[in-house]
Design an enzyme around this catalytic site. Structure first.
Site, PDB file in Angstrom:
ATOM      1  N   ASP A  10       0.799  -1.236   0.000  1.00  0.00           N
ATOM      2  CA  ASP A  10       0.000   0.000   0.000  1.00  0.00           C
ATOM      3  C   ASP A  10       0.833   1.289   0.000  1.00  0.00           C
ATOM      4  O   ASP A  10       0.546   2.224   0.765  1.00  0.00           O
ATOM      5  CB  ASP A  10      -0.950   0.010   1.197  1.00  0.00           C
ATOM      6  N   HIS A  54     -10.749   0.944  -2.811  1.00  0.00           N
ATOM      7  CA  HIS A  54     -12.090   0.966  -2.238  1.00  0.00           C
ATOM      8  C   HIS A  54     -13.120   1.606  -3.169  1.00  0.00           C
ATOM      9  O   HIS A  54     -12.825   2.631  -3.811  1.00  0.00           O
ATOM     10  CB  HIS A  54     -12.093   1.774  -0.941  1.00  0.00           C
ATOM     11  N   LYS A 111      -7.118  -4.799  -3.001  1.00  0.00           N
ATOM     12  CA  LYS A 111      -7.819  -5.288  -1.810  1.00  0.00           C
ATOM     13  C   LYS A 111      -8.789  -4.213  -1.332  1.00  0.00           C
ATOM     14  O   LYS A 111      -8.653  -3.041  -1.682  1.00  0.00           O
ATOM     15  CB  LYS A 111      -6.831  -5.660  -0.707  1.00  0.00           C
ATOM     16  N   CYS A 156      -2.122  -2.741   7.761  1.00  0.00           N
ATOM     17  CA  CYS A 156      -2.016  -3.572   6.559  1.00  0.00           C
ATOM     18  C   CYS A 156      -0.730  -4.396   6.517  1.00  0.00           C
ATOM     19  O   CYS A 156      -0.745  -5.541   6.066  1.00  0.00           O
ATOM     20  CB  CYS A 156      -2.180  -2.709   5.318  1.00  0.00           C
TER      21      CYS A 156
END
Length: 213
Positions: A10, A54, A111, A156
């Site tokens: 990330d 997202h 994700k 994460c």
């Protein structure tokens, strides 16, 4: 020996300076990542990345519940910190950091796409009901050892490492390639302790380069 892979967790604009969910000193991880990318490329080892991705109505967003960011609550029957809106699909904030050597990245694993559950780990959602394609990709490439770094240490990175260990991977964590949210001041320190206790080996970048040659 089966190949290793560097997994960058990330390293996205929204988690760096000026981002919607900026992690303190998050930008400092990019230089570490680029050094590790060069190190891996010189040895023929794979570089891969995870990317928070997202939908705009994601249930982890405080805006969806009318509460302040960082409010604790529940989502999908699981404990949940409600976050500022971040890493919305196809937004600038969701993109990988522009200074990251992205051309070296062989695969990127999204994700957090299901709006009903959060997904800290790059392997599973938080309820472990759905897998990403990461585990299958690693097994298809006969990779059984990971070098992990990224954002954020206490969320994460931690959950990615714990899931990797549970799936049977050997995991090395580059500590100075990680930074934490630290809602509580010791959250990152506790996360490193938890990862180590579960079987991960912790290195600074300098220690890694020295011990691995």
């Amino acid at each position: 020996m089966p190949p290793r892979a560097l997994l960058l967790v990330d390293l996205q604009n929204d988690f760096c300076a000026g981002g919607a969910l900026a992690v303190p000193e998050g930008d400092s991880t990019v230089d570490v990542a680029n050094r590790l990318i060069d190190w891996c490329q010189s040895r023929g080892e794979a570089v891969i990345a995870s990317q928070d991705w997202h939908p705009a109505n994601h249930g982890s967003f405080a805006s969806q519940h009318g509460v302040e960011p960082y409010t604790p609550g529940q989502l999908d029957g699981l404990p949940q910190t409600f976050w500022p809106d971040h890493c919305v699909q196809n937004s600038e904030g969701a993109q990988l950091h522009p200074l990251l050597h992205q051309k070296a990245i062989a695969a990127v694993f999204h994700k957090g796409e299901n709006p009903l559950v959060d997904s800290y780990s790059a392997f599973f959602d938080n309820g472990r009901r759905q897998k990403t394609s990461l585990d299958d990709w690693l097994r298809d490439h006969e990779i059984d050892e990971l070098i992990v770094m990224g954002l954020a240490t206490d969320y994460c990175v931690k959950f990615t490492v714990l899931d990797a260990l549970q799936l049977g991977y050997k995991v090395n964590v580059i500590t100075d390639g990680c930074r934490g949210v630290n809602i509580q001041p010791q959250d990152s320190a506790h996360a490193f302790m938890e990862m180590s206790a579960a079987g991960a080996t912790l290195y600074t970048l300098a220690d890694w380069e020295e011990t691995q040659g």
